[in-house]
Design a protein around this motif. Structure first.
Motif, PDB file in Angstrom:
ATOM      1  N   MET A   1       0.850  -1.168   0.000  1.00  0.00           N
ATOM      2  CA  MET A   1       0.000   0.000   0.000  1.00  0.00           C
ATOM      3  C   MET A   1       0.904   1.243   0.000  1.00  0.00           C
ATOM      4  O   MET A   1       1.557   1.532   0.986  1.00  0.00           O
ATOM      5  CB  MET A   1      -0.873  -0.028   1.250  1.00  0.00           C
ATOM      6  N   PRO A   2       0.975   1.926  -1.115  1.00  0.00           N
ATOM      7  CA  PRO A   2       1.857   3.089  -1.218  1.00  0.00           C
ATOM      8  C   PRO A   2       1.332   4.284  -0.402  1.00  0.00           C
ATOM      9  O   PRO A   2       0.129   4.462  -0.230  1.00  0.00           O
ATOM     10  CB  PRO A   2       1.861   3.404  -2.706  1.00  0.00           C
ATOM     11  N   ILE A   3       2.262   5.044   0.101  1.00  0.00           N
ATOM     12  CA  ILE A   3       1.918   6.250   0.857  1.00  0.00           C
ATOM     13  C   ILE A   3       1.776   7.398  -0.139  1.00  0.00           C
ATOM     14  O   ILE A   3       2.649   7.612  -0.980  1.00  0.00           O
ATOM     15  CB  ILE A   3       3.007   6.575   1.889  1.00  0.00           C
ATOM     16  N   SER A   4       0.683   8.118  -0.037  1.00  0.00           N
ATOM     17  CA  SER A   4       0.425   9.182  -1.003  1.00  0.00           C
ATOM     18  C   SER A   4       1.340  10.383  -0.761  1.00  0.00           C
ATOM     19  O   SER A   4       1.818  10.630   0.350  1.00  0.00           O
ATOM     20  CB  SER A   4      -1.028   9.618  -0.928  1.00  0.00           C
ATOM     21  N   LYS A   5       1.582  11.134  -1.798  1.00  0.00           N
ATOM     22  CA  LYS A   5       2.418  12.326  -1.717  1.00  0.00           C
ATOM     23  C   LYS A   5       1.780  13.377  -0.820  1.00  0.00           C
ATOM     24  O   LYS A   5       2.471  14.114  -0.126  1.00  0.00           O
ATOM     25  CB  LYS A   5       2.665  12.901  -3.112  1.00  0.00           C
ATOM     26  N   HIS A   6       0.455  13.425  -0.797  1.00  0.00           N
ATOM     27  CA  HIS A   6      -0.247  14.405   0.041  1.00  0.00           C
ATOM     28  C   HIS A   6      -0.027  14.117   1.523  1.00  0.00           C
ATOM     29  O   HIS A   6       0.159  15.034   2.323  1.00  0.00           O
ATOM     30  CB  HIS A   6      -1.743  14.408  -0.280  1.00  0.00           C
ATOM     31  N   LEU A   7      -0.031  12.866   1.888  1.00  0.00           N
ATOM     32  CA  LEU A   7       0.195  12.485   3.285  1.00  0.00           C
ATOM     33  C   LEU A   7       1.610  12.834   3.719  1.00  0.00           C
ATOM     34  O   LEU A   7       1.827  13.407   4.787  1.00  0.00           O
ATOM     35  CB  LEU A   7      -0.069  10.994   3.479  1.00  0.00           C
ATOM     36  N   ILE A   8       2.586  12.532   2.893  1.00  0.00           N
ATOM     37  CA  ILE A   8       3.975  12.845   3.208  1.00  0.00           C
ATOM     38  C   ILE A   8       4.172  14.355   3.304  1.00  0.00           C
ATOM     39  O   ILE A   8       4.823  14.863   4.218  1.00  0.00           O
ATOM     40  CB  ILE A   8       4.921  12.216   2.161  1.00  0.00           C
ATOM     41  N   THR A   9       3.583  15.094   2.381  1.00  0.00           N
ATOM     42  CA  THR A   9       3.693  16.550   2.394  1.00  0.00           C
ATOM     43  C   THR A   9       3.055  17.144   3.642  1.00  0.00           C
ATOM     44  O   THR A   9       3.630  18.023   4.292  1.00  0.00           O
ATOM     45  CB  THR A   9       3.037  17.148   1.124  1.00  0.00           C
ATOM     46  N   SER A  10       1.885  16.672   4.018  1.00  0.00           N
ATOM     47  CA  SER A  10       1.218  17.209   5.208  1.00  0.00           C
ATOM     48  C   SER A  10       1.992  16.873   6.483  1.00  0.00           C
ATOM     49  O   SER A  10       2.079  17.690   7.394  1.00  0.00           O
ATOM     50  CB  SER A  10      -0.227  16.717   5.291  1.00  0.00           C
ATOM     51  N   LEU A  11       2.579  15.675   6.553  1.00  0.00           N
ATOM     52  CA  LEU A  11       3.414  15.325   7.710  1.00  0.00           C
ATOM     53  C   LEU A  11       4.646  16.227   7.786  1.00  0.00           C
ATOM     54  O   LEU A  11       5.021  16.694   8.855  1.00  0.00           O
ATOM     55  CB  LEU A  11       3.834  13.860   7.642  1.00  0.00           C
ATOM     56  N   TYR A  12       5.271  16.459   6.656  1.00  0.00           N
ATOM     57  CA  TYR A  12       6.445  17.318   6.617  1.00  0.00           C
ATOM     58  C   TYR A  12       6.105  18.746   7.060  1.00  0.00           C
ATOM     59  O   TYR A  12       6.827  19.340   7.857  1.00  0.00           O
ATOM     60  CB  TYR A  12       7.033  17.324   5.201  1.00  0.00           C
ATOM     61  N   ILE A  13       5.009  19.272   6.582  1.00  0.00           N
ATOM     62  CA  ILE A  13       4.590  20.634   6.941  1.00  0.00           C
ATOM     63  C   ILE A  13       4.264  20.720   8.431  1.00  0.00           C
ATOM     64  O   ILE A  13       4.649  21.667   9.109  1.00  0.00           O
ATOM     65  CB  ILE A  13       3.407  21.088   6.070  1.00  0.00           C
ATOM     66  N   SER A  14       3.588  19.716   8.972  1.00  0.00           N
ATOM     67  CA  SER A  14       3.249  19.763  10.396  1.00  0.00           C
ATOM     68  C   SER A  14       4.500  19.657  11.261  1.00  0.00           C
ATOM     69  O   SER A  14       4.609  20.326  12.294  1.00  0.00           O
ATOM     70  CB  SER A  14       2.223  18.720  10.801  1.00  0.00           C
ATOM     71  N   LEU A  15       5.478  18.852  10.868  1.00  0.00           N
ATOM     72  CA  LEU A  15       6.733  18.787  11.617  1.00  0.00           C
ATOM     73  C   LEU A  15       7.484  20.109  11.552  1.00  0.00           C
ATOM     74  O   LEU A  15       8.062  20.559  12.542  1.00  0.00           O
ATOM     75  CB  LEU A  15       7.613  17.658  11.081  1.00  0.00           C
ATOM     76  N   LEU A  16       7.469  20.738  10.408  1.00  0.00           N
ATOM     77  CA  LEU A  16       8.121  22.036  10.247  1.00  0.00           C
ATOM     78  C   LEU A  16       7.459  23.092  11.142  1.00  0.00           C
ATOM     79  O   LEU A  16       8.146  23.870  11.803  1.00  0.00           O
ATOM     80  CB  LEU A  16       8.071  22.462   8.781  1.00  0.00           C
ATOM     81  N   LEU A  17       6.136  23.114  11.179  1.00  0.00           N
ATOM     82  CA  LEU A  17       5.417  24.066  12.026  1.00  0.00           C
ATOM     83  C   LEU A  17       5.703  23.826  13.506  1.00  0.00           C
ATOM     84  O   LEU A  17       5.897  24.766  14.275  1.00  0.00           O
ATOM     85  CB  LEU A  17       3.913  23.993  11.751  1.00  0.00           C
ATOM     86  N   MET A  18       5.729  22.560  13.914  1.00  0.00           N
ATOM     87  CA  MET A  18       6.044  22.260  15.312  1.00  0.00           C
ATOM     88  C   MET A  18       7.450  22.720  15.661  1.00  0.00           C
ATOM     89  O   MET A  18       7.688  23.273  16.725  1.00  0.00           O
ATOM     90  CB  MET A  18       5.888  20.756  15.595  1.00  0.00           C
TER      91      MET A  18
END
Length: 105
Positions: A1-18
């Motif tokens: 089950m591949p991980i979508s680009k949107h999920l990876i992008t949203s995780l990256y953005i949330s880590l950056l904000l934190m």
């Protein structure tokens, strides 16, 4: 089950904000400067309780508490006891009224 680009992008953005929020909080704590010019974080004291103790024997308690509260808010310090001991809190001791009298009780 591949991980979508949107999920990876949203995780990256949330880590950056934190990360940015943690940095901002650390910077805020390191820029709190005490009145003596130091750069360490000094927690605020409970001015109401300190002034209540300082003014408990004053003949004009409301006036005493108001002046003490102003001095405490500016200096983050209230000398121990009900009178005197001003040398233990230099900022508190240095404050004067327009007439040149001591502002802090």
């Amino acid at each position: 089950m591949p991980i979508s680009k949107h999920l990876i992008t949203s995780l990256y953005i949330s880590l950056l904000l934190m990360h940015l929020l943690v940095e901002a909080k650390d910077e805020e704590m390191s820029t709190n400067v005490d009145r003596a010019g130091g750069s360490s974080y000094v927690p605020r004291m409970n001015c109401a309780a300190a002034c209540e103790a300082r003014c408990r024997l004053a003949s004009r308690q409301n006036l005493c508490k108001r002046a003490c509260g102003t001095c405490c808010a500016r200096c983050n310090c209230v000398p121990p006891g009900t009178s005197g001991n001003h040398h233990l809190c230099p900022c508190y001791e240095a404050m004067t009224t327009h007439g040149g009298r001591r502002k802090c009780p």
